[in-house]
Design a protein around this motif. Structure first.
Motif, mmCIF file in Angstrom:
data_model
loop_
_atom_site.group_PDB
_atom_site.id
_atom_site.type_symbol
_atom_site.label_atom_id
_atom_site.label_comp_id
_atom_site.label_asym_id
_atom_site.label_seq_id
_atom_site.Cartn_x
_atom_site.Cartn_y
_atom_site.Cartn_z
ATOM 1 N N UNK A 102 51.311 49.515 55.239
ATOM 2 C CA UNK A 102 50.895 49.481 53.870
ATOM 3 C C UNK A 102 49.752 50.272 53.537
ATOM 4 N N UNK A 103 49.570 50.594 52.487
ATOM 5 C CA UNK A 103 48.067 51.091 52.145
ATOM 6 C C UNK A 103 47.388 49.861 51.815
ATOM 7 N N UNK A 104 46.167 49.772 52.732
ATOM 8 C CA UNK A 104 45.347 48.814 52.354
ATOM 9 C C UNK A 104 44.811 48.592 51.038
ATOM 10 N N UNK A 105 44.357 49.684 50.415
ATOM 11 C CA UNK A 105 43.773 49.496 48.860
ATOM 12 C C UNK A 105 44.754 49.176 48.088
ATOM 13 N N UNK A 106 46.078 49.399 48.316
ATOM 14 C CA UNK A 106 46.930 49.162 47.514
ATOM 15 C C UNK A 106 47.383 47.583 47.474
ATOM 16 N N UNK A 107 47.374 46.980 48.751
ATOM 17 C CA UNK A 107 47.655 45.640 48.845
ATOM 18 C C UNK A 107 46.181 44.900 48.038
ATOM 19 N N UNK A 108 45.067 45.286 48.149
ATOM 20 C CA UNK A 108 43.983 44.750 47.380
ATOM 21 C C UNK A 108 44.128 44.911 45.910
ATOM 22 N N UNK A 109 44.402 46.065 45.590
ATOM 23 C CA UNK A 109 44.654 46.165 44.106
ATOM 24 C C UNK A 109 45.913 45.509 43.593
ATOM 25 N N UNK A 110 46.988 45.021 44.325
ATOM 26 C CA UNK A 110 47.937 44.250 43.926
ATOM 27 C C UNK A 110 47.318 42.822 43.804
ATOM 28 N N UNK A 111 46.466 42.478 44.532
ATOM 29 C CA UNK A 111 45.798 41.291 44.414
ATOM 30 C C UNK A 111 45.126 41.082 43.204
ATOM 31 N N UNK A 112 44.227 42.140 43.001
ATOM 32 C CA UNK A 112 43.635 42.279 41.636
ATOM 33 C C UNK A 112 44.254 41.903 40.638
ATOM 34 N N UNK A 127 47.130 40.458 40.610
ATOM 35 C CA UNK A 127 47.875 39.140 40.513
ATOM 36 C C UNK A 127 46.675 38.283 39.844
ATOM 37 N N UNK A 128 45.451 38.507 40.242
ATOM 38 C CA UNK A 128 44.485 37.460 39.717
ATOM 39 C C UNK A 128 44.246 37.532 38.033
ATOM 40 N N UNK A 129 44.234 39.050 37.876
ATOM 41 C CA UNK A 129 43.939 39.243 36.385
ATOM 42 C C UNK A 129 45.109 38.664 35.716
ATOM 43 N N UNK A 130 46.463 38.964 36.115
ATOM 44 C CA UNK A 130 47.306 38.528 35.241
ATOM 45 C C UNK A 130 47.381 36.877 34.974
ATOM 46 N N UNK A 131 47.126 36.228 36.270
ATOM 47 C CA UNK A 131 46.966 34.898 36.081
ATOM 48 C C UNK A 131 45.977 34.344 34.889
ATOM 49 N N UNK A 132 44.794 35.297 35.082
ATOM 50 C CA UNK A 132 43.852 34.845 34.011
ATOM 51 C C UNK A 132 44.298 35.059 32.619
ATOM 52 N N UNK A 146 47.020 40.370 24.687
ATOM 53 C CA UNK A 146 47.567 41.385 25.648
ATOM 54 C C UNK A 146 46.740 41.573 26.805
ATOM 55 N N UNK A 147 47.519 42.167 27.666
ATOM 56 C CA UNK A 147 47.002 42.557 29.070
ATOM 57 C C UNK A 147 47.503 44.045 29.140
ATOM 58 N N UNK A 148 46.288 44.623 29.484
ATOM 59 C CA UNK A 148 46.883 46.277 29.828
ATOM 60 C C UNK A 148 46.043 46.678 30.913
ATOM 61 N N UNK A 149 46.641 47.447 31.817
ATOM 62 C CA UNK A 149 45.719 47.843 33.036
ATOM 63 C C UNK A 149 44.531 47.017 33.568
ATOM 64 N N UNK A 150 44.908 45.664 33.699
ATOM 65 C CA UNK A 150 43.813 44.899 34.132
ATOM 66 C C UNK A 150 42.646 44.719 33.402
ATOM 67 N N UNK A 151 42.758 44.906 32.109
ATOM 68 C CA UNK A 151 41.831 44.745 30.955
ATOM 69 C C UNK A 151 42.329 43.953 30.001
ATOM 70 N N UNK A 152 41.627 43.087 29.309
ATOM 71 C CA UNK A 152 42.114 42.248 28.267
ATOM 72 C C UNK A 152 41.874 43.003 26.855
ATOM 73 N N UNK A 153 42.751 42.909 25.943
ATOM 74 C CA UNK A 153 42.517 43.054 24.559
ATOM 75 C C UNK A 153 43.057 42.461 23.742
ATOM 76 N N UNK A 167 38.869 38.602 40.124
ATOM 77 C CA UNK A 167 39.598 39.688 40.176
ATOM 78 C C UNK A 167 38.644 41.019 40.046
ATOM 79 N N UNK A 168 37.953 40.843 38.778
ATOM 80 C CA UNK A 168 36.775 41.926 38.924
ATOM 81 C C UNK A 168 36.026 42.213 39.885
ATOM 82 N N UNK A 169 35.406 41.059 40.673
ATOM 83 C CA UNK A 169 34.554 41.155 41.984
ATOM 84 C C UNK A 169 35.249 41.995 42.840
ATOM 85 N N UNK A 170 36.585 41.413 43.314
ATOM 86 C CA UNK A 170 37.323 42.063 44.320
ATOM 87 C C UNK A 170 37.766 43.646 43.998
#
Length: 531
Positions: A101-111, A113-118, A130-137, A161-164
RNA sequence: GCGGAAAUAGCUCAGCUGGUAGAGCAUCAGUUUCCCAAACUGAAGGCCGCGGGUUCGAAUCCCGUUUUCCGCUCCA
């Protein structure tokens, strides 16, 4: 002897080594993976393929000129072309599943995940919809800003998520591969395709490009890349050539040269090498005409291949439906190697992507003023030309030629078994054009043969052999694809005639030695391929 | 990267249950030979991939390593 495809491939490889076509690089030091050297016959064949291409592209087209740009180029070129960002990825493997895998993509997936949970929680709480591109609106009530700030402060997952995301970005910016791996472990990233506990390897940087330092003192600023394709050397010289050569659109620039790529897996002999050679032509055209030129070059390149006499059924033509970001049409010429169809040449309509990119990065105008009048009676004026690219892998073409020419011919008669290995190379491509043999080693025959050799060797690459029986010498020349063998016998001393023996038919005829120049010249003339 | 197999003369390979390395072809020097490979005589050629271990003794058994091949995976 066997005709199974996998055996054919093996036999060609060992034949190539045994007869001085291709050697593994650095062999006495155990070799260097995916690098090969061309031997005494290989270099001739390769040069002949280059000549055939160069003549067909440059010499036969009045509006195409050559170029030999340097392998080192300004590093910004590779930023403009997209090679720096597009092809250097941190990779990590899971040893349990053997997946990479691409390490950065694994981590971005995690980001994500955390954010959509939020966001799910936020929806429940009625803070955001709404949730778009990892940001709230889109907060539903109270002040937008207020709700957003509240949410940021309150929600743990969102904060995490933001921290990661920040940490990942920092690590990538600093090339901190160890840090990336630590993040993967700290955040307990699982293998997306497996429920088992993963066992992660080190994070390794996969770089398409080789880099080196320019200048004696190493430093960040001095990194230069070995070009991963020759095309960019053409693009950055397009204005130089256009102006100094007073070229009018449409025109082309052709180049043959080495290119370098780190491959994740580099195998299959000279099909996929780290150091390889390309023959490329970039054809600059008026926007809107690219489709016509694309069709024209498709046809021209197909004809170039088929003129060599290769069975058309061995070729396959593949039109891409999925296109790269810079292309508006793409077409591959594939050859049926013993291990399957593989791309040998690509004809791509690259739009004005590359030249536009260079205009952007270099701040130099890449436009061309077209004085020709359009349908409305006005000149076409300034534009950045569109580009049709033809790009053929020389090493693949070399292998194609070897495989196609190689034959183990059964010559058995009722009395005895016999066979020969013959390379049925086109005479224009054959490393040695003719071999000259004195029938025996005495009676002045070797001297006579040498005389004939001397009179012809200015024009043709020849070999003179006097060792071994005549039969063995014929077979040796068959094995390297020499199309003609000339034998000097006792009759030669009397009437100055020799026999000429043809590789493919093994037939021979008697001719005047004085006519050899013309006979051989006609048989190996480029007219046979280009006429 | 993972799994499997292999590595002995330039090439193709033999070499069993451990006992100082073998053949054919190719090469070289001769002989023979007036048109299609393997005729005769002689010679040369090997750290048995590399490193370690077991053993009195390892090409052979064990471990590691490198390279190659075959699958899978990944990728311009």
């Amino acid at each position: 002897m066997s005709n199974a495809p996998e055996d054919l491939f093996k036999n060609v490889i060992s034949h190539a080594k045994e007869y001085g076509f291709v050697f593994p690089s650095s062999e006495i030091y155990d070799g260097l993976s995916a690098v090969y050297d061309y031997g005494q016959n290989g270099v001739e064949l390769k040069n002949n393929i280059k000549t055939y291409w160069w003549k067909a592209m440059v010499q036969m087209n009045e509006n195409i000129v050559g170029l030999d740009s340097a392998i080192f180029m300004h590093p910004t070129i590779w930023k403009a072309s997209g090679h720096v960002d597009g092809f250097s990825d941190p990779m990590i493997d899971n040893k349990v599943t053997n997946k990479r895998y691409r390490a950065d993509q694994l981590l971005e997936d995690k980001v994500s995940e955390l954010m959509s949970k939020a966001v799910e929680e936020a929806k429940v709480k009625g803070i955001a919809t709404n949730y778009e591109d990892g940001f709230l609106s889109g907060p539903v009530s109270i002040s937008k800003e207020q709700a957003y700030q509240d949410f940021l402060n309150l929600d743990e997952d969102y904060k995490k998520g933001r921290e990661l995301m920040q940490k990942v970005e920092d690590s990538i910016k600093d090339d901190d591969l160890i840090g990336l791996r630590k993040l993967i472990i700290d955040y307990e990233i699982k293998d997306p395709l497996s429920k088992e506990e993963p066992d992660w390897t080190e994070v390794r940087q996969f770089n398409l490009m080789f880099s080196t330092q320019m200048g004696a003192i190493a430093g960040e600023a001095d990194v230069v890349y070995l070009r991963p394709e020759t095309a960019q050397g053409i693009f950055v010289n397009y204005l130089n050539v256009q102006k100094s050569g007073r070229m009018k659109i449409p025109f082309g620039i052709a180049q043959i040269g080495k290119a370098f790529r780190n491959e994740v897996i580099a195998r299959q002999f000279i099909i996929r090498m780290r150091e390889f050679e390309q023959m490329e032509m970039q054809y600059f055209v008026r926007p809107g005409t690219q489709r016509d030129w694309f069709e024209k070059w498709k046809e021209a390149r197909l004809k170039w291949h088929l003129a060599l006499g290769t069975e058309a059924a061995k070729y396959r033509f593949h039109e891409h439906t999925k296109l790269a970001h810079y292309a508006d049409a793409a077409f591959d010429i594939e050859f049926e190697f013993p291990f399957g169809f593989k791309e040998v040449e690509g004809i791509h309509s690259r739009t004005n992507f590359d030249l536009s990119q260079h205009q952007k990065f270099s701040n130099k105008k890449m436009q061309y003023f077209d004085p020709e009048l359009g349908p409305d009676g006005k000149p076409y004026g300034n534009y950045i030309p569109y580009v049709i690219e033809t790009s053929i892998g020389l090493d693949r073409m070399f292998l194609l030629t070897m495989i196609n020419a190689y034959e183990e011919e059964d010559l058995s008669t009722e009395e005895r078994q016999d066979s020969r290995t013959v390379l049925r190379l086109h005479p224009c491509l054959a490393p040695v054009k003719a071999a000259i043999f004195p029938l025996t080693k005495k009676d002045g025959l070797p001297e006579k043969a040498q005389q004939i050799m001397d009179s012809l060797k200015i024009d043709f690459n020849l070999q003179c052999e006097e060792k071994d029986t005549i039969g063995k010498r014929y077979r040796r020349q068959d094995a390297i694809g020499t199309p003609f063998c000339i034998t000097v016998d006792h009759q030669t001393l009397e009437d100055d005639t020799v026999t000429i023996r043809y590789r493919d038919t093994m037939q021979q005829e008697r001719v005047n030695a004085a006519d050899l120049q013309k006979i051989i010249g006609d048989l190996v003339s480029w007219k046979n391929l280009l006429g």
